[in-house]
Design a protein around this motif. Sequence first.
Motif, PDB file in Angstrom:
ATOM      1  N   GLY A 219       0.796  -1.227   0.000  1.00 23.72           N
ATOM      2  CA  GLY A 219       0.000   0.000   0.000  1.00 23.72           C
ATOM      3  C   GLY A 219       0.822   1.267   0.000  1.00 23.72           C
ATOM      4  N   ILE A 220       2.086   1.170  -0.412  1.00 17.79           N
ATOM      5  CA  ILE A 220       2.982   2.325  -0.411  1.00 17.79           C
ATOM      6  C   ILE A 220       2.955   2.984  -1.781  1.00 17.79           C
ATOM      7  N   LYS A 221       2.361   4.153  -1.845  1.00 16.45           N
ATOM      8  CA  LYS A 221       2.213   4.877  -3.106  1.00 16.45           C
ATOM      9  C   LYS A 221       3.377   5.837  -3.330  1.00 16.45           C
ATOM     10  N   ASP A 222       3.580   6.222  -4.589  1.00 10.36           N
ATOM     11  CA  ASP A 222       4.676   7.120  -4.927  1.00 10.36           C
ATOM     12  C   ASP A 222       4.560   8.464  -4.225  1.00 10.36           C
ATOM     13  N   GLY A 223       3.338   8.911  -3.965  1.00  5.38           N
ATOM     14  CA  GLY A 223       3.134  10.213  -3.345  1.00  5.38           C
ATOM     15  C   GLY A 223       3.145  10.209  -1.828  1.00  5.38           C
ATOM     16  N   LEU A 224       3.395   9.044  -1.227  1.00  4.96           N
ATOM     17  CA  LEU A 224       3.384   8.945   0.237  1.00  4.96           C
ATOM     18  C   LEU A 224       4.573   9.689   0.839  1.00  4.96           C
ATOM     19  N   ILE A 225       4.315  10.426   1.912  1.00  8.79           N
ATOM     20  CA  ILE A 225       5.361  11.139   2.640  1.00  8.79           C
ATOM     21  C   ILE A 225       5.365  10.650   4.084  1.00  8.79           C
ATOM     22  N   ARG A 226       6.531  10.246   4.568  1.00 14.33           N
ATOM     23  CA  ARG A 226       6.653   9.847   5.973  1.00 14.33           C
ATOM     24  C   ARG A 226       7.180  11.039   6.767  1.00 14.33           C
ATOM     25  N   PHE A 227       6.512  11.321   7.863  1.00 13.68           N
ATOM     26  CA  PHE A 227       6.785  12.505   8.675  1.00 13.68           C
ATOM     27  C   PHE A 227       7.244  12.074  10.065  1.00 13.68           C
ATOM     28  N   SER A 228       8.506  12.330  10.373  1.00 14.93           N
ATOM     29  CA  SER A 228       9.041  12.088  11.709  1.00 14.93           C
ATOM     30  C   SER A 228       8.956  13.403  12.468  1.00 14.93           C
ATOM     31  N   VAL A 229       8.049  13.474  13.427  1.00 16.18           N
ATOM     32  CA  VAL A 229       7.780  14.734  14.118  1.00 16.18           C
ATOM     33  C   VAL A 229       8.754  14.914  15.281  1.00 16.18           C
ATOM     34  N   GLY A 230       9.400  16.066  15.312  1.00 18.68           N
ATOM     35  CA  GLY A 230      10.393  16.353  16.338  1.00 18.68           C
ATOM     36  C   GLY A 230       9.813  17.048  17.552  1.00 18.68           C
ATOM     37  N   ILE A 231      10.657  17.833  18.222  1.00 21.69           N
ATOM     38  CA  ILE A 231      10.249  18.467  19.477  1.00 21.69           C
ATOM     39  C   ILE A 231       9.972  19.962  19.308  1.00 21.69           C
ATOM     40  N   GLU A 232       9.954  20.457  18.061  1.00 17.95           N
ATOM     41  CA  GLU A 232       9.723  21.874  17.836  1.00 17.95           C
ATOM     42  C   GLU A 232       8.309  22.292  18.250  1.00 17.95           C
ATOM     43  N   GLU A 233       8.051  23.593  18.209  1.00 17.93           N
ATOM     44  CA  GLU A 233       6.695  24.082  18.425  1.00 17.93           C
ATOM     45  C   GLU A 233       5.857  23.701  17.204  1.00 17.93           C
ATOM     46  N   THR A 234       4.688  23.135  17.431  1.00 14.91           N
ATOM     47  CA  THR A 234       3.876  22.670  16.299  1.00 14.91           C
ATOM     48  C   THR A 234       3.406  23.825  15.414  1.00 14.91           C
ATOM     49  N   LYS A 235       3.237  25.013  15.985  1.00 15.35           N
ATOM     50  CA  LYS A 235       2.821  26.159  15.163  1.00 15.35           C
ATOM     51  C   LYS A 235       3.872  26.478  14.106  1.00 15.35           C
ATOM     52  N   ASP A 236       5.136  26.245  14.439  1.00 16.41           N
ATOM     53  CA  ASP A 236       6.216  26.497  13.478  1.00 16.41           C
ATOM     54  C   ASP A 236       6.237  25.429  12.389  1.00 16.41           C
TER      55      ASP A 236
END
Length: 385
Positions: A354-371
């Motif tokens: 189920g992995i499509k060419d347009g898939l983006i994996r997002f590793s979320v860090g510790i920054e402010e989410t608004k940024d």
Amino acid sequence: MKNIKKFGINTICAHVGEVKDEQFKGAVSPIYMSTSYAFEGVDIKRYPRYFNTPNQEMLCKKIAALEKTDSAMIFGSGMAAVSTALLAFLQKGDHIILQQTLYGGTYNFVVEEFEKFGIEYSFTKSLSIKDFEKEIKKNTKVIYIETPSNPLLTITDMKAVSKLAKAKGIVTMIDNTFATPINQTPIDFGIDIIIHSATKYMGGHSDILAGAVAASEEHILRIWNIGKNLGGSLSDFTVWMLERSLKTLNLRVRQQNKNALKMAKYLAVNPNVYHVYYPGLKGHTDYKLAKKQMKNFGGMLSFELKEGIDAMEFQNHLKLIKPSMSLAGVESTMLSPTQTSHSLLSSEERAKQGIKDGLIRFSVGIEETKDLIADIEQAIKKCNK
């Protein structure tokens, strides 16, 4: 250290497995860089390739405490941990069952190497326990799972898999990298062997390459017996850095959990996003199971942009979030799995997962989410122009 089981998670992270500085009474573990130790008049004959230098030995105690296991081992990479653990329990004529959705490196190792060793393998058609049961043969020795999976964050029922395997005398292994022992401890659900790419959350600063395995003393001894021959050990400087990083594991992961949930909710209602994969969203197909077996939902998510927005162009416009390989650092990163983690798979193999060419994996860090949100918004705006 006594009463480890009574310690809270932050105390385990900060204190268990530290090497005592008996000479100078320093607050942090000293590094023992020697590759040659005495063999007469000593309790332990130490040798780096035997995974038993002072720093290696103590770091393993911390990892075992975090995973609630009797013992642990550390390796030069996540794949060294995966391959050594698998080869410790599989030999010519044996069979292994692996879940359908897996890290690309693990999948590639199995399909490229196992036939050379005469090891049979099967991938399940889904994550249903019935599909695992269908694949069992008389010579099945191992069931291997990964939950949450990379990169679609699918959730596998650990308790059901463990119950099935134990009834058949089969060893269970899990890649627990995405969850970390902060978010789930597979031993509580009956899983035998827990594997990590310690490069990721355990290291947490994008500057360490390492792997880890946690299990009973009996299982670790079996893994050690082949590990000493394969030579997948790591330098004591890296060991020292990993022990340092683990001190803040709970603090980092808790913030990443919090941020990832916020980002998943934001992306889920963004009109420029087609689909979000995050087990912490109530609309996720595995939400109830994830809630049952995870303390929190992790810092990883994946998403697909709406048709017309090119995934690579979008990532190239990011200014704060880094389009970068790997994951789980304190800084947020994104990547396209088809170009990186799953590039070794054919397009047909990726489609099965189920992995499509347009898939983006997002590793979320510790920054402010608004940024982070502001960065995503400006990148999408440039793509829409």
